[in-house]
Design a protein around this motif. Structure first.
Motif, PDB file in Angstrom:
ATOM      1  N   UNK A   6      40.183  51.174  34.438  1.00 43.66           N
ATOM      2  CA  UNK A   6      41.361  51.301  35.305  1.00 43.66           C
ATOM      3  C   UNK A   6      42.155  49.996  35.370  1.00 43.66           C
ATOM      4  N   UNK A   7      43.395  50.130  35.754  1.00 37.27           N
ATOM      5  CA  UNK A   7      44.219  48.951  36.017  1.00 37.27           C
ATOM      6  C   UNK A   7      43.795  48.339  37.341  1.00 37.27           C
ATOM      7  N   UNK A   8      43.684  47.031  37.390  1.00 34.59           N
ATOM      8  CA  UNK A   8      43.283  46.360  38.627  1.00 34.59           C
ATOM      9  C   UNK A   8      44.378  46.492  39.690  1.00 34.59           C
ATOM     10  N   UNK A   9      43.951  46.634  40.944  1.00 34.50           N
ATOM     11  CA  UNK A   9      44.906  46.848  42.027  1.00 34.50           C
ATOM     12  C   UNK A   9      44.958  45.694  43.029  1.00 34.50           C
ATOM     13  N   UNK A  10      44.062  44.731  42.911  1.00 32.66           N
ATOM     14  CA  UNK A  10      44.101  43.579  43.810  1.00 32.66           C
ATOM     15  C   UNK A  10      45.412  42.829  43.602  1.00 32.66           C
ATOM     16  N   UNK A  11      45.889  42.180  44.653  1.00 36.22           N
ATOM     17  CA  UNK A  11      47.181  41.507  44.606  1.00 36.22           C
ATOM     18  C   UNK A  11      47.279  40.550  43.424  1.00 36.22           C
ATOM     19  N   UNK A  12      48.260  40.786  42.560  1.00 34.22           N
ATOM     20  CA  UNK A  12      48.536  39.957  41.390  1.00 34.22           C
ATOM     21  C   UNK A  12      47.280  39.690  40.563  1.00 34.22           C
ATOM     22  N   UNK A  13      46.444  40.710  40.433  1.00 35.63           N
ATOM     23  CA  UNK A  13      45.275  40.622  39.564  1.00 35.63           C
ATOM     24  C   UNK A  13      45.642  41.230  38.221  1.00 35.63           C
ATOM     25  N   UNK A  14      45.881  40.372  37.244  1.00 42.85           N
ATOM     26  CA  UNK A  14      46.379  40.822  35.951  1.00 42.85           C
ATOM     27  C   UNK A  14      45.296  40.873  34.871  1.00 42.85           C
ATOM     28  N   UNK A  15      44.079  40.471  35.216  1.00 44.92           N
ATOM     29  CA  UNK A  15      43.005  40.607  34.248  1.00 44.92           C
ATOM     30  C   UNK A  15      42.712  42.091  34.013  1.00 44.92           C
ATOM     31  N   UNK A  16      42.004  42.386  32.932  1.00 49.26           N
ATOM     32  CA  UNK A  16      41.655  43.770  32.616  1.00 49.26           C
ATOM     33  C   UNK A  16      40.208  43.791  32.135  1.00 49.26           C
ATOM     34  N   UNK A  17      39.512  44.884  32.439  1.00 45.65           N
ATOM     35  CA  UNK A  17      38.081  44.955  32.177  1.00 45.65           C
ATOM     36  C   UNK A  17      37.690  44.806  30.729  1.00 45.65           C
ATOM     37  N   UNK A  18      38.478  45.375  29.829  1.00 47.00           N
ATOM     38  CA  UNK A  18      38.192  45.266  28.400  1.00 47.00           C
ATOM     39  C   UNK A  18      39.477  44.904  27.655  1.00 47.00           C
ATOM     40  N   UNK A  19      39.390  43.937  26.784  1.00 49.69           N
ATOM     41  CA  UNK A  19      40.517  43.559  25.940  1.00 49.69           C
ATOM     42  C   UNK A  19      40.601  44.508  24.751  1.00 49.69           C
ATOM     43  N   UNK A  20      41.719  44.546  24.032  1.00 50.04           N
ATOM     44  CA  UNK A  20      41.789  45.376  22.817  1.00 50.04           C
ATOM     45  C   UNK A  20      40.693  45.046  21.808  1.00 50.04           C
ATOM     46  N   UNK A  21      40.337  43.784  21.695  1.00 52.09           N
ATOM     47  CA  UNK A  21      39.271  43.397  20.778  1.00 52.09           C
ATOM     48  C   UNK A  21      37.949  44.037  21.171  1.00 52.09           C
ATOM     49  N   UNK A  22      37.648  44.055  22.476  1.00 46.14           N
ATOM     50  CA  UNK A  22      36.415  44.691  22.954  1.00 46.14           C
ATOM     51  C   UNK A  22      36.470  46.195  22.752  1.00 46.14           C
ATOM     52  N   UNK A  23      37.643  46.783  22.990  1.00 40.02           N
ATOM     53  CA  UNK A  23      37.804  48.221  22.767  1.00 40.02           C
ATOM     54  C   UNK A  23      37.514  48.564  21.310  1.00 40.02           C
ATOM     55  N   UNK A 297      40.619  34.719  46.485  1.00 39.39           N
ATOM     56  CA  UNK A 297      39.296  35.064  45.949  1.00 39.39           C
ATOM     57  C   UNK A 297      39.294  35.398  44.461  1.00 39.39           C
ATOM     58  N   UNK A 298      40.451  35.697  43.905  1.00 32.91           N
ATOM     59  CA  UNK A 298      40.528  36.016  42.474  1.00 32.91           C
ATOM     60  C   UNK A 298      41.406  34.989  41.758  1.00 32.91           C
ATOM     61  N   UNK A 299      41.080  33.740  41.954  1.00 32.96           N
ATOM     62  CA  UNK A 299      41.889  32.655  41.396  1.00 32.96           C
ATOM     63  C   UNK A 299      42.079  32.763  39.884  1.00 32.96           C
ATOM     64  N   UNK A 300      41.036  33.132  39.095  1.00 25.87           N
ATOM     65  CA  UNK A 300      41.252  33.233  37.646  1.00 25.87           C
ATOM     66  C   UNK A 300      42.295  34.274  37.243  1.00 25.87           C
ATOM     67  N   UNK A 301      42.664  35.175  38.162  1.00 22.01           N
ATOM     68  CA  UNK A 301      43.717  36.136  37.881  1.00 22.01           C
ATOM     69  C   UNK A 301      45.064  35.484  37.620  1.00 22.01           C
TER      70      UNK A 301
END
Length: 361
Positions: A6-23, A297-301
């Protein structure tokens, strides 16, 4: 196996669970990937990137309806409706600081494996480490920005200049976060102090930083002496799957100079500074007792292109095991098994059980 991202919904959380390379790595092994449309765009991965990697682009509900769901951050309240009995959820959870989520996971019957509690035999946390490196480095980068007068800070340049003293950075905790924060602060030319309760860790830090860092045992007396002198105070304390201990009281915060900055990376585990509370990338700071506080709490985002790839470098081997073997992967990999937090409506992880003893059968 069918895997949803799923797309992340936390405020300005732009990371994604799997990258295209992982897919691609997963699809080449016969697994079916269902990526929510635009899930990766904030990290620089287009829908077409995912299609070319072999994924199907789907709606939010379809991404969540798969037997294995891979995310970055914990499910938020609007996402609770998608949690299903028998579903396997693999993501950061930080349950010790979130009773409501803990109860929801127990009630819905999902099996939840937390990145932050996957543990190697030598006690290292392989899925927490890459984000800890990024968070530590960003803490000083953010702190230097918030020290600017226009941001409410003291107007201190951390590196100083010839003839003017550098700023002082005090770091509570000498683990990965604290080490990386010190590395960046030293690079900026700041005066750096690290406090830690492990003499072995302090000895290690001396071997890599030498005399460039003041290394102190983290006693109440040393904390009380160091905090008032800090231009930037970084909370970098970690207790596995448990709430962070409060090391800096409200009264001690009030002894800091107005315009000083506090950044508490431990905020996702409750925080180690009494005055900290969670903030967001949209509203990252607040002022209390004249001190600028940052509790994102999601600084790396903030750096999703880097962070997504760094995270996937560590998570992909475990995702492959879960995809190949399902729950049997926990029997085959004891490190992954330590990540299990919730299963069959029961709280499993011992450290989380200690935080919520009333939720244990």
């Amino acid at each position: 196996m069918e895997i949803g991202v799923p797309k992340e919904t936390k405020d300005q959380e732009y990371r994604v669970g799997l990258s295209p390379s992982s897919v691609r790595a997963l699809t080449e092994r016969g697994h079916h990937l269902f990526i929510e449309t635009n899930a990766g765009t904030g990290a620089g991965f287009s829908n077409e990137d995912y299609r070319q990697a072999g994924a199907s682009l789907v709606s939010t509900g379809a991404a969540w309806s798969q037997p294995l769901v891979v995310k970055v951050k914990e499910p938020l309240l609007p996402e609770y409706e998608y949690l299903q009995k028998g579903q396997l959820l693999f993501t950061y959870l930080h349950l010790a600081a979130d009773r409501r989520l803990t109860e929801q996971l127990l009630n819905c019957g999902v099996t939840a494996i937390a990145y932050e509690t996957v543990e190697l035999p030598d006690k290292r946390l392989p899925l927490l480490a890459p984000m800890s490196i990024i968070a530590g480095r960003l803490a000083v980068q953010f702190g230097a920005h918030y020290l600017e007068r226009q941001q409410g800070g003291r107007g201190v340049l951390l590196g100083g200049i010839p003839g003017v003293a550098p700023g002082k950075v005090v770091i509570l905790g000498g683990g990965i976060v604290g080490t990386e924060a010190a590395r960046i602060a030293i690079g900026m030319g700041a005066q750096v102090t690290i406090l830690d309760i492990s003499i072995d860790r302090l000895s290690y830090l001396e071997s890599i930083f030498g005399s460039r860092v003041e290394l102190l045992y983290s006693s109440p007396a040393h904390i009380e002496a160091a905090v008032p002198t800090a231009d930037l105070l970084v909370g970098a304390v970690l207790v596995l799957a448990s709430k962070a201990p409060v090391l800096v009281s409200r009264n001690l915060v009030q002894t800091m100079r107005p315009g000083s900055v506090i950044i508490d990376i431990a905020v996702d585990q409750g925080g180690c500074i009494e005055t900290i509370r969670p903030t967001s990338h949209s509203h990252p700071t607040y002022v209390e007792s004249g001190i600028v506080h940052c509790g994102v709490p999601n600084m790396p985002g903030a750096v999703p292109w880097t962070a997504t790839q760094a995270l996937n470098n560590s998570t992909l081997p475990y995702v492959l095991k879960l995809a190949n073997f399902g729950m049997a992967a926990l029997d085959k990999d004891s490190d992954l098994a330590k990540g299990l937090n919730v299963q069959n409506n029961r709280l499993i992880h011992p450290a989380v059980q200690q935080v919520f003893p009333d939720l244990v059968d």
